[in-house]
Design an enzyme around this catalytic site. Structure first.
Site, PDB file in Angstrom:
ATOM      1  N   HIS A 494     -47.479  39.812 -10.349  1.00 58.66           N
ATOM      2  CA  HIS A 494     -46.459  38.862  -9.884  1.00 58.66           C
ATOM      3  C   HIS A 494     -45.769  38.171 -11.068  1.00 58.66           C
ATOM      4  CE1 HIS A 494     -45.017  35.634  -6.993  1.00 58.66           C
ATOM      5  NE2 HIS A 494     -44.900  35.008  -8.156  1.00 58.66           N
ATOM      6  N   GLU A 495     -46.561  37.591 -11.939  1.00 58.01           N
ATOM      7  CA  GLU A 495     -45.982  36.868 -13.069  1.00 58.01           C
ATOM      8  C   GLU A 495     -45.248  37.811 -14.011  1.00 58.01           C
ATOM      9  OE1 GLU A 495     -45.735  33.876 -12.658  1.00 58.01           O
ATOM     10  OE2 GLU A 495     -47.343  33.508 -11.228  1.00 58.01           O
ATOM     11  N   HIS A 498     -41.766  38.173 -12.825  1.00 62.67           N
ATOM     12  CA  HIS A 498     -40.896  37.090 -13.308  1.00 62.67           C
ATOM     13  C   HIS A 498     -40.496  37.357 -14.760  1.00 62.67           C
ATOM     14  CE1 HIS A 498     -41.020  34.370  -9.938  1.00 62.67           C
ATOM     15  NE2 HIS A 498     -42.327  34.182  -9.988  1.00 62.67           N
ATOM     16  N   HIS A 501     -37.704  39.712 -15.062  1.00 63.48           N
ATOM     17  CA  HIS A 501     -36.459  39.044 -14.676  1.00 63.48           C
ATOM     18  C   HIS A 501     -35.856  38.297 -15.876  1.00 63.48           C
ATOM     19  CE1 HIS A 501     -34.462  36.459 -11.223  1.00 63.48           C
ATOM     20  NE2 HIS A 501     -33.612  37.274 -11.809  1.00 63.48           N
TER      21      HIS A 501
HETATM   22 ZN   LIG Z   1     -43.665  33.361  -8.477  1.00 60.49          ZN
END
Ligand SMILES: [Zn+2]
Length: 700
Positions: A494-495, A498, A501
């Protein structure tokens, strides 16, 4: 989670490349150019005493820059106003980023004091910015002429955001209205603090004291031990004390065989702030709603929800309702089938009662054991941290061709950190990734993605990003390497999503990086999907001792259990989201009877009696104080986006390069430089639909 350390404001992501010539001559590294690889922060030179002077000087410099903008006698242009704002505050941005990162990973009393002082300084600085009448007039002039300015899509959006943010702060109101808004904001901020304070006190107030061993039946040893220690600390020898904080409550609801005690604990939790005593939140919440309606009306919005959603991907209350209602029906159906399954167990045990909300966790646990037989401890040996990191890197390499090269010439802020240069397939430098995965004293709980510098490209001055991924994962022990849990694997992916991104962002203006909260979790949540794909598990989930690839039997167990309890979890969540929406589409500013309103709201949605909303009004911190008012839906909204987007990969191939390229180009590279729905449509060819989420959670 994506971390914003200070109140979200475009002000905090300003940059410029022009180093001020007036920086004081000291040994403060913030006042010097960083001659390190990729201009990474020289951590060995940065001392705590450098922060406050850098904050002060940074604010001073940016104020001077603002002053120069408003005193410019030339007619406002995009360049001399918006670009100039975007270029301002180079020093301030630098110190905010470094300080807030380090305060998250390695804080202590001294750092906390600096945080308090700098937060006060910064909130004043931000207020001053939005109250700058002359600055607003320049922005307004540009906004009114924007059709004739020949702006790019990104420039248009940046300008529009400035204008809207000023207007939402009341810049267009007359003197009397401004005064009224200020009063509303003052009263709101006090009520909101009080609400949160009462919930915190309620959390600590309720105690279940057990003095008979019988009443501990079913509870895990760890829960019993913790309860004994709590009782001992209070001088209650030979007793056990249970509180309603989540880490205590959930195992109690899952395992306690005492139905009456489960009911007591659950009701105490759900009724926080609703006990008609000095900590009651009903009147406070009702007043918060009145003030929010008044504020929305004053600023020209029909409801508070319209005010909030203007800046979100969802845009309008109607869109949020129709979205939630689309998922409501299939979710209710699934939850009902879960009730049937659990009722069968109750009947088989000879329990002569119907399942109630406080029974749910207990019987769900039994169903889980019976149906899925998944013990997460069996998985750990296959999730050695280094293998999982190799796995997430390998996914990024296959999708986007990225290379990760560990560097030993870049300074670390803590010896536990590792640092990687991230490069394109052709070797071109993209940015730097710091990974910091173990808990230690001074590190905030949870996991997040942050940065020491974000990408921007004003007038051709390209800055590359310096990203951090921080976690608190299971540590190595004296005889074993770090073996992390299934949940931690998902969090790591998940991280990292990010981080991609931030790394792939390719915008010009720093403020174009800001992404609405109902869109920001798409890049992160989508990565979690790869983590659990059998093909990907086989790439990285290898036994830490034998190197054996995870057996198919375990992969099947992970796969089978993914629908477990999804009806319940989704339903209690949507119910809370609808309650949130109902409160914020009120159009008149009359006081409400909270109990009555809540009852009607729940009746209207048609919630089954075995489930209560995840939060009830008097303790719903997200919508009272945490900034999620008319926004609790966001988590599910992002879940729809990530499931629907991932479906594109499932259709074309898990590592299909064309799909990956399109995701990178249309979503990851764009930051907040275009409307998120338009970006999504460019990637997917259509608006998102809920089908993929229903399929993923077994709700279809
Ligand atoms: Zn998040």
């Amino acid at each position: 989670m994506k971390k914003y350390f200070y109140p979200l404001s475009v002000l905090l992501i300003f940059f410029t490349l022009n180093l001020s010539a007036q920086a004081p001559v000291t040994d403060n590294p913030f006042f010097k150019e960083w001659k390190t690889p990729f201009q990474t922060p020289p951590f060995s030179e940065i001392k705590k005493e450098h922060f406050l002077p850098a904050f002060e000087e940074g604010i001073k410099q940016q104020n001077a820059e603002f002053e120069a903008i408003v005193n410019n006698e030339d007619k406002p242009t995009f360049e001399n106003t918006i670009t100039a704002i975007e270029k301002s505050g180079e020093l301030l941005t630098k110190v905010i980023k470094v300080f807030s990162s380090l305060n998250g990973t390695d804080t202590d009393d001294e750092m906390q004091k600096i945080a308090e002082k700098s937060t006060t300084m910064l909130s004043k600085h931000i207020d001053d910015f939005y109250l700058n009448e002359k600055l607003f007039q320049r922005i307004k002039t540009l906004y009114n002429e924007k059709e004739s300015l020949n702006l790019t899509t990104e420039q248009n959006r940046v300008l529009e955001n400035y204008y809207i943010d000023f207007v939402r702060g009341g810049a267009n109101l007359n003197g009397e209205e401004k005064e009224k808004l200020r009063k509303i904001n003052d009263e709101l901020s006090q009520l909101v603090l009080k609400f949160g304070d009462y919930v915190r006190k309620e959390n600590n107030k309720f105690e279940l004291i057990v003095d008979r061993k019988d009443d501990l039946a079913g509870l895990p040893d760890a829960s019993i031990q913790a309860a004994k220690e709590k009782a001992d600390a209070r001088g209650l020898k030979g007793k056990w004390l249970f509180t309603i904080d989540k880490p205590t409550l959930i195992p109690f609801l899952q395992f306690s065989e005492k139905r009456d005690l489960r009911e007591k604990m659950y009701k105490a939790y759900m009724n926080r702030g609703n006990n008609n005593d000095e900590l009651d939140n009903k009147k406070i919440f009702s007043r918060i709603i009145v003030l929010r309606v008044e504020k929305a009306n004053l600023l020209g919005y029909k409801t508070y929800s319209d005010f909030v959603l203007q800046k979100k991907m969802a845009k309008t209350p109607e869109n949020v309702y129709s979205f939630l209602n689309d998922i409501w029906k299939p979710t209710t159906k699934k939850a009902k089938s879960e009730v049937v399954e659990m009722q069968k167990l109750i009947d088989a045990e000879g329990g002569k009662f119907n399942l109630e909300p406080w029974d749910w966790w207990y019987y769900a646990e039994k169903v889980k054991k019976e149906k899925y037989d998944l013990d997460e401890e069996m998985l750990r040996p296959y999730f050695k941290l280094e293998n999982v990191i190799d796995g997430v890197f390998a996914v990024a390499t296959r999708l986007y061709g990225l290379q990760f090269v560990e560097r030993d010439d870049i300074q670390l802020y803590n010896p536990e950190v590792k640092v990687f240069e991230v490069k394109e397939a052709d070797g071109k430098h993209i940015g730097v990734l710091y990974t910091d995965y173990f808990p230690r004293a001074g590190k905030t709980n949870g996991a997040w993605c942050g940065d020491f510098r974000s990408q921007s490209n004003i007038n051709g001055n390209y800055l590359t990003p310096l990203v951090t991924n921080v976690g608190n994962f299971s540590k190595p022990t004296s005889d074993k390497p770090a073996l992390i849990s299934l949940d931690e694997v998902r969090t790591l992916f998940h991280e990292f999503g990010h981080a991609l991104h931030v790394l792939f962002q390719n915008v010009n203006y720093p403020s174009a990086a800001s992404v609405p909260s109902d869109f920001v979790e798409l890049p992160s949540q989508i990565m979690e999907n790869w983590a659990m794909q059998p093909e990907v598990l086989k790439m990285y989930a290898k036994h830490f001792e034998t190197g054996e690839v995870i057996p198919q039997e375990l992969i099947d167990k992970i796969d089978n259990s993914r629908f477990f309890n999804q009806g319940f979890e989704t339903l209690e969540y949507i119910a809370a989201s609808l309650l949130d929406m109902d409160w914020h589409v009120i159009t008149d500013s009359g006081e409400r009877d909270v109990t009555q309103f809540e009852k009607e709201s729940i009746m209207k949605m048609g919630l089954i009696p075995e489930v209560w909303p995840r939060y009830l009004t008097t303790n719903f911190l997200h919508i009272a104080t945490w900034g999620y008012e008319s926004g609790y839906y966001s988590y599910l909204w992002s879940a729809v986006l990530d499931s629907d987007a991932f479906e594109a990969f499932l259709e074309k191939g898990l590592f299909d390069n064309t799909t990956a390229e399109s995701f990178r180009k249309n979503i990851l590279a764009k930051g907040g430089s275009e409307d998120p729905m338009e970006l999504y449509i460019k990637f997917r060819g259509r608006k998102p639909v809920v089908d993929a989420l229903l399929k993923k959670r077994g709700l279809n």
